[in-house]
Structures are given as C-alpha cells and as structure tokens.
Design an enzyme around this catalytic site. Structure first.
Site, PDB file in Angstrom:
ATOM      1  N   CYS A 146     -18.313   4.636   4.518  1.00 47.42           N
ATOM      2  CA  CYS A 146     -17.605   3.728   5.386  1.00 47.42           C
ATOM      3  C   CYS A 146     -16.830   4.370   6.464  1.00 47.42           C
ATOM      4  O   CYS A 146     -16.169   5.220   6.498  1.00 47.42           O
ATOM      5  CB  CYS A 146     -16.350   2.875   4.326  1.00 47.42           C
ATOM      6  SG  CYS A 146     -15.299   1.762   5.336  1.00 47.42           S
ATOM      7  N   ASP A 156       0.685  -1.228   0.182  1.00 50.12           N
ATOM      8  CA  ASP A 156      -0.086  -0.023  -0.022  1.00 50.12           C
ATOM      9  C   ASP A 156       0.985   1.197   0.053  1.00 50.12           C
ATOM     10  O   ASP A 156       0.582   2.306   0.651  1.00 50.12           O
ATOM     11  CB  ASP A 156      -1.022   0.040   1.187  1.00 50.12           C
ATOM     12  CG  ASP A 156      -1.967   0.976   0.939  1.00 50.12           C
ATOM     13  OD1 ASP A 156      -2.057   1.567   0.118  1.00 50.12           O
ATOM     14  OD2 ASP A 156      -2.895   1.183   1.961  1.00 50.12           O
TER      15      ASP A 156
HETATM   16  C1  B12 Z   1      -8.536   3.127  -0.530  1.00 42.37           C
HETATM   17  C2  B12 Z   1      -8.570   1.924   0.437  1.00 42.37           C
HETATM   18  C3  B12 Z   1      -9.681   1.865   1.402  1.00 42.37           C
HETATM   19  C4  B12 Z   1     -10.885   2.910   1.388  1.00 42.37           C
HETATM   20  C5  B12 Z   1     -11.727   2.318   0.514  1.00 42.37           C
HETATM   21  C6  B12 Z   1     -12.007   0.866   0.571  1.00 42.37           C
HETATM   22  C7  B12 Z   1     -12.449   0.012  -0.656  1.00 42.37           C
HETATM   23  N1  B12 Z   1     -13.224  -1.019  -0.450  1.00 42.37           N
HETATM   24  O1  B12 Z   1     -12.075   0.728  -1.814  1.00 42.37           O
HETATM   25  C8  B12 Z   1     -11.252   2.769   2.937  1.00 42.37           C
HETATM   26  C9  B12 Z   1     -10.410   3.881   3.717  1.00 42.37           C
HETATM   27  C10 B12 Z   1     -12.730   2.827   3.174  1.00 42.37           C
HETATM   28  C11 B12 Z   1     -10.592   1.266   3.401  1.00 42.37           C
HETATM   29  C12 B12 Z   1     -11.184   0.727   4.465  1.00 42.37           C
HETATM   30  C13 B12 Z   1     -10.533  -0.386   4.772  1.00 42.37           C
HETATM   31  N2  B12 Z   1      -9.480  -1.184   4.442  1.00 42.37           N
HETATM   32 CO1  B12 Z   1      -8.279  -0.445   2.883  1.00 42.37          CO
HETATM   33  N3  B12 Z   1      -7.403   0.088   1.531  1.00 42.37           N
HETATM   34  C14 B12 Z   1      -7.544   0.962   0.372  1.00 42.37           C
HETATM   35  C15 B12 Z   1      -6.611   0.648  -0.723  1.00 42.37           C
HETATM   36  C16 B12 Z   1      -5.456   1.797  -0.416  1.00 42.37           C
HETATM   37  C17 B12 Z   1      -6.659   0.910  -2.322  1.00 42.37           C
HETATM   38  C18 B12 Z   1      -8.419   0.008  -2.513  1.00 42.37           C
HETATM   39  C19 B12 Z   1      -8.912   0.542  -3.793  1.00 42.37           C
HETATM   40  O2  B12 Z   1      -8.372   0.792  -4.732  1.00 42.37           O
HETATM   41  N4  B12 Z   1     -10.125   1.034  -3.610  1.00 42.37           N
HETATM   42  C20 B12 Z   1     -11.033   1.523  -4.618  1.00 42.37           C
HETATM   43  C21 B12 Z   1     -12.022   0.513  -5.114  1.00 42.37           C
HETATM   44  C22 B12 Z   1     -12.566   0.943  -6.773  1.00 42.37           C
HETATM   45  O3  B12 Z   1     -11.399  -0.937  -5.492  1.00 42.37           O
HETATM   46  P1  B12 Z   1     -11.863  -2.347  -5.210  1.00 42.37           P
HETATM   47  O4  B12 Z   1     -12.734  -2.473  -3.890  1.00 42.37           O
HETATM   48  O5  B12 Z   1     -10.716  -3.244  -5.465  1.00 42.37           O
HETATM   49  O6  B12 Z   1     -12.946  -2.400  -6.306  1.00 42.37           O
HETATM   50  C23 B12 Z   1     -13.195  -3.308  -7.104  1.00 42.37           C
HETATM   51  C24 B12 Z   1     -14.617  -3.795  -6.765  1.00 42.37           C
HETATM   52  O7  B12 Z   1     -15.301  -3.122  -5.757  1.00 42.37           O
HETATM   53  C25 B12 Z   1     -15.075  -3.584  -8.103  1.00 42.37           C
HETATM   54  N5  B12 Z   1     -15.975  -2.536  -8.379  1.00 42.37           N
HETATM   55  C26 B12 Z   1     -15.813  -1.188  -8.081  1.00 42.37           C
HETATM   56  N6  B12 Z   1     -16.936  -0.643  -8.551  1.00 42.37           N
HETATM   57  C27 B12 Z   1     -17.826  -1.344  -9.317  1.00 42.37           C
HETATM   58  C28 B12 Z   1     -19.023  -1.234  -9.900  1.00 42.37           C
HETATM   59  C29 B12 Z   1     -19.468  -2.312 -10.574  1.00 42.37           C
HETATM   60  C30 B12 Z   1     -20.925  -2.239 -10.926  1.00 42.37           C
HETATM   61  C31 B12 Z   1     -18.896  -3.780 -10.192  1.00 42.37           C
HETATM   62  C32 B12 Z   1     -19.649  -4.848 -10.896  1.00 42.37           C
HETATM   63  C33 B12 Z   1     -17.768  -3.944  -9.449  1.00 42.37           C
HETATM   64  C34 B12 Z   1     -17.201  -2.719  -9.026  1.00 42.37           C
HETATM   65  O8  B12 Z   1     -14.058  -3.370  -8.874  1.00 42.37           O
HETATM   66  C35 B12 Z   1     -13.205  -2.772  -8.494  1.00 42.37           C
HETATM   67  C36 B12 Z   1     -11.774  -3.172  -9.241  1.00 42.37           C
HETATM   68  O9  B12 Z   1     -11.506  -4.216  -8.965  1.00 42.37           O
HETATM   69  C37 B12 Z   1      -6.168  -0.607  -0.580  1.00 42.37           C
HETATM   70  C38 B12 Z   1      -4.462  -0.834  -0.588  1.00 42.37           C
HETATM   71  C39 B12 Z   1      -4.313  -0.778  -2.264  1.00 42.37           C
HETATM   72  N7  B12 Z   1      -3.120  -0.091  -2.584  1.00 42.37           N
HETATM   73  O10 B12 Z   1      -4.980  -1.627  -2.877  1.00 42.37           O
HETATM   74  C40 B12 Z   1      -6.234  -0.602   0.932  1.00 42.37           C
HETATM   75  C41 B12 Z   1      -6.863  -2.278   1.522  1.00 42.37           C
HETATM   76  C42 B12 Z   1      -7.857  -2.695   0.416  1.00 42.37           C
HETATM   77  N8  B12 Z   1      -7.537  -1.879   2.690  1.00 42.37           N
HETATM   78  C43 B12 Z   1      -7.473  -3.061   3.612  1.00 42.37           C
HETATM   79  C44 B12 Z   1      -8.052  -3.113   4.780  1.00 42.37           C
HETATM   80  C45 B12 Z   1      -7.484  -3.892   5.788  1.00 42.37           C
HETATM   81  C46 B12 Z   1      -8.942  -2.060   5.165  1.00 42.37           C
HETATM   82  C47 B12 Z   1      -9.591  -2.147   6.301  1.00 42.37           C
HETATM   83  C48 B12 Z   1     -10.511  -3.637   6.767  1.00 42.37           C
HETATM   84  C49 B12 Z   1      -9.564  -1.652   7.448  1.00 42.37           C
HETATM   85  C50 B12 Z   1     -10.406  -1.534   8.866  1.00 42.37           C
HETATM   86  N9  B12 Z   1     -10.698  -2.413   9.737  1.00 42.37           N
HETATM   87  O11 B12 Z   1     -10.904  -0.242   8.853  1.00 42.37           O
HETATM   88  C51 B12 Z   1     -11.159  -1.426   5.677  1.00 42.37           C
HETATM   89  C52 B12 Z   1     -12.419  -2.281   5.080  1.00 42.37           C
HETATM   90  C53 B12 Z   1     -13.491  -1.525   4.424  1.00 42.37           C
HETATM   91  C54 B12 Z   1     -13.996  -2.514   3.146  1.00 42.37           C
HETATM   92  N10 B12 Z   1     -15.104  -2.948   3.392  1.00 42.37           N
HETATM   93  O12 B12 Z   1     -13.280  -2.199   2.056  1.00 42.37           O
HETATM   94  C55 B12 Z   1      -6.441  -4.107   3.025  1.00 42.37           C
HETATM   95  C56 B12 Z   1      -7.667  -5.289   2.626  1.00 42.37           C
HETATM   96  C57 B12 Z   1      -7.062  -6.650   3.095  1.00 42.37           C
HETATM   97  C58 B12 Z   1      -8.012  -7.414   2.452  1.00 42.37           C
HETATM   98  N11 B12 Z   1      -8.364  -8.674   3.017  1.00 42.37           N
HETATM   99  O13 B12 Z   1      -8.536  -7.348   1.299  1.00 42.37           O
HETATM  100  C59 B12 Z   1      -5.913  -3.301   1.833  1.00 42.37           C
HETATM  101  C60 B12 Z   1      -5.650  -4.203   0.547  1.00 42.37           C
HETATM  102  C61 B12 Z   1      -4.288  -2.772   2.238  1.00 42.37           C
HETATM  103  C62 B12 Z   1      -3.457  -3.931   2.509  1.00 42.37           C
HETATM  104  N12 B12 Z   1      -2.354  -3.669   1.943  1.00 42.37           N
HETATM  105  O14 B12 Z   1      -3.752  -4.815   3.234  1.00 42.37           O
HETATM  106  N13 B12 Z   1      -9.623   1.180   2.493  1.00 42.37           N
END
Ligand code: B12
Length: 300
Positions: A204, A124
């Site tokens: 969130c 990250d």
């Molecule tokens: C920004 C971020 C956050 C943000 C946003 C979270 C989120 N889900 O996006 C906030 C601050 C809220 C957050 C919270 C948490 N986070 Co965080 N976070 C990140 C970070 C830096 C980027 C994630 C990201 O790119 N988000 C943007 C969204 C778009 O990405 P995505 O979820 O992957 O989206 C995919 C799907 O949702 C889907 N999607 C999105 N939109 C749509 C729409 C449609 C129509 C469809 C079908 C699909 C779809 O496609 C996307 C791309 O694959 C990562 C580290 C990293 N560099 O990756 C850590 C990371 C995800 N976080 C982590 C953790 C531990 C947490 C928390 C548990 C911490 C806590 N206890 O408070 C919470 C969990 C909340 C949750 N349910 O997600 C860990 C997760 C580990 C794991 N087991 O997955 C990571 C990987 C950090 C790490 N290196 O360990 N986080």
C-alpha cells in the site's frame, strides 16, 4: 446517566458526524482474520500491530468492567481541499488530536450526570480494532478497500472510540454494500487490495510513504498517504462535507507548493509539522518522499 439521544445530540453539536453504540464483547471472527493477516506477514514493518493481538479485539482488555463502546466518526472531506502532495486526511490538523479532544468533551458531558463513570478514549492510540467496532456500532460497513464506508459520508472519515463501564442498548450493524464493484482493486497501482477482503499493507502506498525506507518506489505524486482506492469508490462521489474547522484550514505543509516544500530546511519543517499528520514523517523520509513522488530531483 445520560440518555443515548442526549449523547447523540451533544456529539453532533461538537461536529461529530456519526455516533453509534455497541457492546464491549470480544470480536472473535475479526480477531481470527487479524491473526491470519499477521501470520501472512502483511503488516510488514508495523511490528506494533503484533503486540497484544487478542486485546485488539477485546475492549475489556483496555478498560476493566467495559460494557459499551461509543464509536464516533468525523468527516475530513471538503470539496475545496486540494492537497495534491498528500492524502486528504493530512490536509488540516492531525485527526488524533482533534478527535481525542471531542471525545474528552463527550466524556465530561457523561461525567456531569454520572461522576463515577470509568472510561478510555481511543483514537488510534491504543491497540483497538477501530473499523470492526465501528461496523458493529452501525456507522457503516467495511468496504472492499477495507475502509469503513458510510452511505452519506463515504469513507472520508476518521474514527474514535470512548469505552465506558456503563451499559447502553447497542445499535444495529450496517450491511455491506460494495456488491460486485471492484473499482478500488482495479485502481490500486501496486495491487495492495486483495480479492479475499484483506489489504497487503506492505504494497500500500500509504504504508510505503510512511514506513518503508528500503524499496525505491514511485509514490504516484504523494509525499504522505494515498487516496487512490478512496477516490475511485462510488460511495465517495458526492459525500456529505466536513463541518470541522480544524480539518478545513490547510496546515502550513499541505498549503505549500512543491517549490516551497523543496526549499524547507529541517528546522522549518519541524516547526510546521507539529499537530499535523506530518508529525509521523521525519525530515529524512519527507525529503526521500519528495524524490519518490517525482517532485524533486534526486540530486537536490
Ligand atoms: C495499520 C493501519 C494502516 C495500515 C494498514 C491498513 C489496513 N487496511 O489494514 C496502512 C499504513 C496501510 C494504513 C493506510 C491507511 N489508513 Co490506516 N490504520 C491502520 C490501523 C492503525 C490498524 C488497522 C488494522 O488493524 N489493520 C489490520 C487489518 C487486518 O485489519 P482490517 O482491515 O480491519 O482487516 C479486516 C479485513 O481486512 C478482514 N480480513 C483481513 N484478512 C482477511 C482475510 C480473509 C480471507 C477475509 C475474508 C477477511 C480478511 O478482517 C479483518 C479484521 O476485521 C487503523 C486504526 C486502528 N487502530 O484500527 C488505521 C485506520 C484504519 N486507517 C485509516 C486511514 C484514514 C487510512 C488511510 C485512508 C490513510 C491514507 N489516506 O493514506 C489509508 C487507507 C489504506 C487502506 N485501503 O486501508 C482510518 C480509516 C477510517 C475509515 N474510514 O475506515 C483508521 C481507522 C484510523 C482512524 N482512527 O481513523 N492504515
């Protein structure tokens, strides 16, 4: 060049629970969903997510000649942990420090056999989409709460990557296993988890506790992060436990009572938060969260 088996076994000796290999080709479908997510404004104040959005899904943008991404995960779940005032990931040492150190050891191990290998360590710390890469490397699937879930460890995992300019056979991606379960969607008190597979970060509690200074809001007892969507997940009921000592020992803040936290002045707080997840929670926000979590009266 080290074999995959040798790398796996070395990684396990470092308490790395999961390791998988994938190619470094762009993740086009994930890049498109990410773009849609940004356009909908779901990143809120996390403007750093808007920088280099395409690079985020293209490991070769971070390392010239990238061929393989070695994805790792370490569990931070231990049954004895009770960090009632913060999410579990904040319990021990900051995972960024712990995983980066382990990946540096894996890289040193690779370089003993192949000194010219070029590599980039990410925990990250770079614009890299860590969950989609971990899925592709077979570590688990992206659950409805958007977190990476593994059959044995649940989602209590932190992720890291080692991008290298050497080719290894990729592992197979895991299949989604959430089925029709909607426990996380129903339990989230702010409705942050959407039915389309995305998360509205602005709603969130984890985001609100870390970034949002404006909206007065009930933090449901937590001063940092939120675990509600993980606690209700059936895959998190009996996870394999954390083996990593750095995550098993409470840091001075998660080991404290509410009374002790309220009594901390800025100097004491600064000294305690180093190398813990609280290093990203400035003192003023920490005090504000104590109030929003219902642990301190606004007048204190
Ligand atoms: C920004 C971020 C956050 C943000 C946003 C979270 C989120 N889900 O996006 C906030 C601050 C809220 C957050 C919270 C948490 N986070 Co965080 N976070 C990140 C970070 C830096 C980027 C994630 C990201 O790119 N988000 C943007 C969204 C778009 O990405 P995505 O979820 O992957 O989206 C995919 C799907 O949702 C889907 N999607 C999105 N939109 C749509 C729409 C449609 C129509 C469809 C079908 C699909 C779809 O496609 C996307 C791309 O694959 C990562 C580290 C990293 N560099 O990756 C850590 C990371 C995800 N976080 C982590 C953790 C531990 C947490 C928390 C548990 C911490 C806590 N206890 O408070 C919470 C969990 C909340 C949750 N349910 O997600 C860990 C997760 C580990 C794991 N087991 O997955 C990571 C990987 C950090 C790490 N290196 O360990 N986080």
């Amino acid at each position: 060049m080290r074999t995959k088996e040798a790398i796996r076994s070395f990684a396990h000796s470092l308490n790395i629970d999961l390791i998988g290999f994938t190619d470094a080709l762009p993740l086009r479908a994930d890049a498109a969903s990410f773009q849609t997510w940004l356009e909908a404004g779901m990143q809120g104040g996390m403007h750093w997510l808007e920088r280099r959005p395409l690079a985020r899904h293209d490991p070769a943008d971070l390392l010239e000649g990238a061929q393989t991404v070695i994805c790792v995960a370490v569990s931070y779940h231990a049954a004895h942990q009770s960090a009632p005032h913060a999410a579990r990931y904040a319990y021990g040492r900051d995972y960024h420090v712990v995983l980066a150190d382990k990946l540096a050891q894996v890289l040193a191990f690779l370089r003993q056999a192949d000194p010219d290998i070029q590599a980039k360590i990410c925990v990250d710390t770079s614009p890299l989409a860590e969950k989609p890469l971990a899925v592709k490397a077979g570590l688990g699937w992206q659950g409805r709460n958007t977190l990476l879930i593994n059959d044995c460890f649940g989602s209590w995992l932190c992720l890291g990557e080692l991008i290298i300019d050497r080719a290894y056979a990729p592992d197979s991606p895991a299949q989604k296993r959430c089925g029709s379960c909607r426990a996380c969607i129903e339990a989230c008190p702010t409705g942050a988890i959407r039915t389309d597979g995305s998360l509205d970060a602005v709603r969130c509690l984890s985001y609100i506790s870390s970034y949002d200074d404006e909206e007065p809001c009930d933090l449901h007892g937590t001063i940092l992060g939120c675990d509600i969507c993980q606690s209700v997940c059936p895959f998190n009921r009996r996870p394999l436990s954390c083996r990593e000592e750095a995550f098993l020992q409470p840091n001075p803040l998660t080991g404290s009572t509410a009374q002790k936290l309220i009594a901390l002045n800025q100097e004491a707080y600064e000294a305690m938060r180093r190398d813990t997840a609280f290093c990203r929670l400035p003192y003023a926000r920490f005090r504000r969260n104590l109030v929003r979590a219902g642990l301190m009266p606004p007048s204190a």
